[in-house]
Design a protein around this motif. Structure first.
Motif, PDB file in Angstrom:
ATOM      1  N   UNK A  39      38.719  23.955  45.162  1.00  0.00           N
ATOM      2  CA  UNK A  39      37.377  24.442  44.886  1.00  0.00           C
ATOM      3  C   UNK A  39      36.374  23.300  44.989  1.00  0.00           C
ATOM      4  N   UNK A  40      35.101  23.655  44.923  1.00  0.00           N
ATOM      5  CA  UNK A  40      34.034  22.655  44.987  1.00  0.00           C
ATOM      6  C   UNK A  40      34.109  21.721  43.773  1.00  0.00           C
ATOM      7  N   UNK A  41      34.142  22.253  42.536  1.00  0.00           N
ATOM      8  CA  UNK A  41      34.254  21.344  41.390  1.00  0.00           C
ATOM      9  C   UNK A  41      35.699  20.898  41.160  1.00  0.00           C
ATOM     10  N   UNK A  42      35.890  19.820  40.379  1.00  0.00           N
ATOM     11  CA  UNK A  42      37.242  19.389  40.030  1.00  0.00           C
ATOM     12  C   UNK A  42      37.988  20.520  39.307  1.00  0.00           C
ATOM     13  N   UNK A  43      39.313  20.436  39.237  1.00  0.00           N
ATOM     14  CA  UNK A  43      40.120  19.234  39.440  1.00  0.00           C
ATOM     15  C   UNK A  43      40.356  18.953  40.924  1.00  0.00           C
ATOM     16  N   UNK A  53      44.106  29.633  37.833  1.00  0.00           N
ATOM     17  CA  UNK A  53      43.103  30.277  38.691  1.00  0.00           C
ATOM     18  C   UNK A  53      42.196  31.155  37.849  1.00  0.00           C
ATOM     19  N   UNK A  54      42.789  31.990  37.001  1.00  0.00           N
ATOM     20  CA  UNK A  54      42.007  32.872  36.114  1.00  0.00           C
ATOM     21  C   UNK A  54      41.075  32.042  35.221  1.00  0.00           C
ATOM     22  N   UNK A  55      41.601  30.966  34.657  1.00  0.00           N
ATOM     23  CA  UNK A  55      40.816  30.140  33.734  1.00  0.00           C
ATOM     24  C   UNK A  55      39.666  29.404  34.414  1.00  0.00           C
ATOM     25  N   UNK A  56      39.719  29.257  35.739  1.00  0.00           N
ATOM     26  CA  UNK A  56      38.675  28.499  36.447  1.00  0.00           C
ATOM     27  C   UNK A  56      37.392  29.307  36.648  1.00  0.00           C
ATOM     28  N   UNK A  57      37.428  30.625  36.523  1.00  0.00           N
ATOM     29  CA  UNK A  57      36.292  31.463  36.888  1.00  0.00           C
ATOM     30  C   UNK A  57      35.186  31.625  35.846  1.00  0.00           C
ATOM     31  N   UNK A 122      47.633  33.429  48.711  1.00  0.00           N
ATOM     32  CA  UNK A 122      48.442  32.309  48.237  1.00  0.00           C
ATOM     33  C   UNK A 122      47.658  30.999  48.223  1.00  0.00           C
ATOM     34  N   UNK A 123      46.587  30.957  49.004  1.00  0.00           N
ATOM     35  CA  UNK A 123      45.758  29.753  49.049  1.00  0.00           C
ATOM     36  C   UNK A 123      44.305  30.161  49.252  1.00  0.00           C
ATOM     37  N   UNK A 124      43.435  29.509  48.508  1.00  0.00           N
ATOM     38  CA  UNK A 124      41.999  29.760  48.607  1.00  0.00           C
ATOM     39  C   UNK A 124      41.295  28.404  48.586  1.00  0.00           C
ATOM     40  N   UNK A 125      40.366  28.229  49.497  1.00  0.00           N
ATOM     41  CA  UNK A 125      39.652  26.956  49.597  1.00  0.00           C
ATOM     42  C   UNK A 125      38.161  27.257  49.726  1.00  0.00           C
ATOM     43  N   UNK A 126      37.357  26.642  48.850  1.00  0.00           N
ATOM     44  CA  UNK A 126      35.905  26.776  48.880  1.00  0.00           C
ATOM     45  C   UNK A 126      35.312  25.397  49.122  1.00  0.00           C
ATOM     46  N   UNK A 127      34.269  25.316  49.927  1.00  0.00           N
ATOM     47  CA  UNK A 127      33.591  24.033  50.115  1.00  0.00           C
ATOM     48  C   UNK A 127      32.159  24.266  50.561  1.00  0.00           C
ATOM     49  N   UNK A 128      31.335  23.295  50.290  1.00  0.00           N
ATOM     50  CA  UNK A 128      29.980  23.226  50.818  1.00  0.00           C
ATOM     51  C   UNK A 128      29.909  22.017  51.746  1.00  0.00           C
TER      52      UNK A 128
END
Length: 135
Positions: A39-43, A53-57, A122-128
């Motif tokens: 994801x954009x923010x850490x970790x 994943x659930x806790x990150x939202x 199975x994999x998710x990637x976010x970026x700016x």
């Protein structure tokens, strides 16, 4: 019956609608127990497993509730018989963010596998992109 491409497209669109609505159950639906998200923010090492994943939202939902948008602008899907991937550009930001950088888009890449006849992420990637690299 929907084709694999149509199924994956619908899955990504449902996920984006759930993100936009702040629907945590909808966001985690269709994700594998061993999902990995960068994801954009850490970790920086990514989020690993469905519980993490659930806790990150929730922090994202709190930010979004202050007026941000999350909208799929374009989506491309490629499927095989057992694996698939999709990539998308999304409008993601507050009205001020979008006014300051109208061309900025969130980049999304999703990897999926077919599990018991059902597509799961199975994999998710976010970026700016780095705004310093803009024309």
């Amino acid at each position: 019956m929907a084709t694999d491409e149509e199924q994956v497209r619908a899955l990504v669109e449902r996920w984006a609608a759930a993100v936009h609505a702040g629907d945590l159950d909808g966001v985690v639906a269709d994700h594998a127990a061993d999902v990995v998200m960068f994801d954009v923010p850490p970790p920086y090492e990514g989020v690993r497993g469905i519980d993490a994943y659930r806790d990150s939202w929730p922090p994202f939902f709190e930010w979004q509730a202050r007026g941000a948008v999350f909208e799929v602008e374009s989506l491309q899907v490629t499927t095989g018989s057992e694996v698939a991937f999709a990539f998308a550009l999304l409008r993601c930001g507050t009205p001020q963010d979008l006014a300051d950088r109208p061309a900025q888009r969130l980049r999304l890449t999703v990897g999926l596998r077919k599990d018991a006849g059902r597509w799961v992420v199975t994999h998710e990637h976010h970026s700016f992109p780095d705004p310093g690299d803009a024309d």
